[in-house]
Write an enzyme that holds these catalytic residues in place. Structure first.
Site, PDB file in Angstrom:
ATOM      1  N   HIS A  82     -80.236  60.530 -45.942  1.00  0.00           N
ATOM      2  CA  HIS A  82     -80.379  59.389 -45.032  1.00  0.00           C
ATOM      3  C   HIS A  82     -81.689  59.519 -44.276  1.00  0.00           C
ATOM      4  O   HIS A  82     -81.992  60.572 -43.721  1.00  0.00           O
ATOM      5  CB  HIS A  82     -79.210  59.346 -44.042  1.00  0.00           C
ATOM      6  CG  HIS A  82     -79.343  58.239 -43.036  1.00  0.00           C
ATOM      7  ND1 HIS A  82     -78.966  56.939 -43.308  1.00  0.00           N
ATOM      8  CD2 HIS A  82     -79.829  58.224 -41.779  1.00  0.00           C
ATOM      9  CE1 HIS A  82     -79.214  56.181 -42.250  1.00  0.00           C
ATOM     10  NE2 HIS A  82     -79.741  56.933 -41.304  1.00  0.00           N
ATOM     11  N   ASP A 161     -68.611  50.376 -36.149  1.00  0.00           N
ATOM     12  CA  ASP A 161     -70.064  50.486 -35.996  1.00  0.00           C
ATOM     13  C   ASP A 161     -70.721  49.118 -36.069  1.00  0.00           C
ATOM     14  O   ASP A 161     -71.670  48.837 -35.338  1.00  0.00           O
ATOM     15  CB  ASP A 161     -70.664  51.420 -37.049  1.00  0.00           C
ATOM     16  CG  ASP A 161     -72.164  51.562 -36.830  1.00  0.00           C
ATOM     17  OD1 ASP A 161     -72.551  52.062 -35.754  1.00  0.00           O
ATOM     18  OD2 ASP A 161     -72.959  51.135 -37.688  1.00  0.00           O
ATOM     19  N   ARG A 168     -74.835  46.850 -28.986  1.00  0.00           N
ATOM     20  CA  ARG A 168     -75.927  47.715 -28.492  1.00  0.00           C
ATOM     21  C   ARG A 168     -77.264  46.997 -28.611  1.00  0.00           C
ATOM     22  O   ARG A 168     -78.134  47.104 -27.753  1.00  0.00           O
ATOM     23  CB  ARG A 168     -75.954  49.028 -29.287  1.00  0.00           C
ATOM     24  CG  ARG A 168     -74.810  49.969 -28.929  1.00  0.00           C
ATOM     25  CD  ARG A 168     -74.678  51.083 -29.949  1.00  0.00           C
ATOM     26  NE  ARG A 168     -75.898  51.856 -30.077  1.00  0.00           N
ATOM     27  CZ  ARG A 168     -76.237  52.541 -31.181  1.00  0.00           C
ATOM     28  NH1 ARG A 168     -75.441  52.555 -32.233  1.00  0.00           N
ATOM     29  NH2 ARG A 168     -77.347  53.209 -31.215  1.00  0.00           N
ATOM     30  N   SER A 183     -73.031  56.633 -34.893  1.00  0.00           N
ATOM     31  CA  SER A 183     -73.208  55.476 -35.774  1.00  0.00           C
ATOM     32  C   SER A 183     -73.598  55.937 -37.186  1.00  0.00           C
ATOM     33  O   SER A 183     -73.001  55.537 -38.184  1.00  0.00           O
ATOM     34  CB  SER A 183     -74.291  54.576 -35.172  1.00  0.00           C
ATOM     35  OG  SER A 183     -74.779  53.667 -36.099  1.00  0.00           O
ATOM     36  N   LYS A 187     -70.772  56.446 -40.689  1.00  0.00           N
ATOM     37  CA  LYS A 187     -70.975  55.698 -41.934  1.00  0.00           C
ATOM     38  C   LYS A 187     -71.180  56.644 -43.108  1.00  0.00           C
ATOM     39  O   LYS A 187     -70.610  56.475 -44.181  1.00  0.00           O
ATOM     40  CB  LYS A 187     -72.185  54.769 -41.799  1.00  0.00           C
ATOM     41  CG  LYS A 187     -71.897  53.554 -40.925  1.00  0.00           C
ATOM     42  CD  LYS A 187     -73.116  52.674 -40.754  1.00  0.00           C
ATOM     43  CE  LYS A 187     -74.146  53.304 -39.871  1.00  0.00           C
ATOM     44  NZ  LYS A 187     -75.184  52.436 -39.354  1.00  0.00           N
TER      45      LYS A 187
END
Ligand code: URA
Length: 446
Positions: A82, A161, A168, A183, A187
């Site tokens: 990621h 999320d 947010r 968050s 995921k």
């Protein structure tokens, strides 16, 4: 339990219990707690932060708000990479087939371009026919056959999320380390990976501009992810200059293919190999990062990662023959060569400005509903540290139309700085933060 008491406790710097965090998050998801109270709680978290164990609880609660994918029946390891996002970041397209070629399965669920940063799904969809909306069965088949598959995130994954992130976004509470950690991790864990490699970027084109912020996020991801039973490696990488020479959807697919053929730019290769080598250690394919590097370099030389990439293109509906024919010539007709204004060293190419120019050109989007262009983008002919003579082409811009080209050009011009002295080389991957540490649920090393 009363929501106002939970908000007060956090506002005054208290540590919330798991039940209190679950109460507020689940109450928001089921509609029983109004937005104004969740907004106040988010702002309290933003200012007071969260202890590591609170972040672990928040991640767990969010994770349990939706489905968790499992790959029962397919042998692992399953490792995902990621990135916190950047400009010219096509590493996912390189690393997924590279890892698959050494026996690591990569379940990749990616996002779209937003603001100045690019998105893997938009890049892949620049390949004619390529589908990024796979069913779970299709996703699993790709993982079983090629060892990786690339798709968008299913709506059933961490609905908490989706709701919290949208809130947010409009309450100025995005830039909070515990909220970002929960968050991202919720995921990634829901998507079924056994281990995760994070590329946390810093610099003008990154989400975190300062290295210290990126480092804090990297540590938080390692601590919380490890407390939740995952093996994690996190690298800090430079995103002050665009990564590679190509910024744009089809342009980046082309550059990823160059990388898979052994002709990739040095920075893209360095970051890809560093992340892949760490994944090899996490997945038990190498005993140390150096061994992982050797393994990945040999794998690339074998040509297998390129074959797997093209097999994935075919599996996901893409036209391999057209992709290869379009290489080097699938470009917008609205084109402009930006020339050097002086004979000097290029001391900086500001990633943020190039990324923002990309939004005008049609690479990215300002709003989720905007449509991107496959043929727009920027090719960098010079990078930081290169010498240029006056009048030489520094970059070529491709725009979706004439108007957008004009708007992008002043940003691109501004993005380039010149100087008499050659700047020192960037250290692209200068911070392996932590790897596979065992921590207890309070975030302490054990
Ligand atoms: N990316 C995410 O997925 N979540 C955040 O909170 C920030 C960036």
């Amino acid at each position: 339990m009363r929501v106002v008491d939970i908000i007060t406790k956090k506002r005054d710097g208290g540590t919330l219990a798991k039940e209190e965090i679950a109460f507020i998050v689940n109450g928001y998801v089921d509609g029983s707690i109004p937005e104004y109270q969740v907004s106040a709680w988010l702002m309290a978290v933003f200012f007071k932060g969260m202890a590591p164990e609170e972040t672990v609880f928040l991640t767990e609660v969010m994770l349990n708000s939706g489905t968790r994918i499992n790959f029962d029946g397919i042998p692992g390891p399953f490792i995902d990479k990621h990135s916190t996002g950047g400009v010219g970041d096509k590493i996912s397209l390189v690393i997924a087939p590279l890892l698959a070629s050494v026996g690591i399965r990569v379940p990749m669920m990616s996002g779209r371009a937003l603001g100045h940063t690019g998105g893997t799904l938009d890049k892949l969809e620049a390949i004619p026919g390529y589908r990024t909306n796979l069913s779970l069965a299709e996703f699993r088949r790709g993982l079983a056959e090629e060892g990786f598959a690339m798709t968008g995130q299913s709506k059933d994954i961490v609905p908490a999320d989706r709701l919290l992130y949208a809130l947010r976004d409009v309450t100025a509470t995005v830039e909070s380390i515990p909220l970002i950690t929960a968050s991202i991790l919720s995921k990634k864990i829901a998507e079924g990976a056994d281990a995760l490699v994070f590329d946390v970027k810093y610099g003008s084109g990154a989400f975190m501009k300062e290295k210290s912020q990126a480092s804090a996020l990297a540590h938080s991801l390692v601590n919380v992810g490890t407390a939740l039973g995952k093996r994690i490696s996190t690298l800090l990488t430079d995103m002050d200059e665009p990564l590679g020479n190509a910024v744009g959807n089809f342009l980046e697919v082309e550059e990823a293919l160059d990388c898979l053929e052994g002709n990739g730019p040095a920075d893209v290769m360095e970051v890809s190999f560093a992340l892949a080598a760490n994944a090899c250690v996490l997945g038990g394919k190498a005993s140390c990062v150096e061994e992982g590097l050797e393994l990945c370099k040999r794998a690339l030389e074998s040509g297998l990662p390129r074959e797997l990439f093209l097999a994935n293109v075919e599996r996901q509906g893409g036209d391999v023959k057209r992709l290869l024919e379009m290489r080097g010539n699938y470009r917008s007709q609205y084109v402009y060569d930006l020339k050097a204004e002086q004979s000097a060293y290029i001391t900086r190419i500001d990633a943020y400005k190039v990324g923002l120019a990309g939004v005008y050109l049609g690479v990215g989007r300002n709003r989720v509903e905007d449509v991107v262009s496959p043929v727009a983008g920027v090719l960098l002919h010079k990078k930081r540290g290169d010498w240029t003579n006056v009048g030489e082409t520094v970059m070529t811009a491709y725009a979706k139309d004439d108007n957008s080209l004009r708007e992008a050009l002043s940003l691109l011009k501004d993005a380039v700085s010149y100087g008499e002295t050659k700047p020192s080389n960037s250290d692209w991957t200068n911070g392996l933060i932590a790897s596979q540490r065992r921590l207890d649920r309070t975030g302490r090393s054990s």
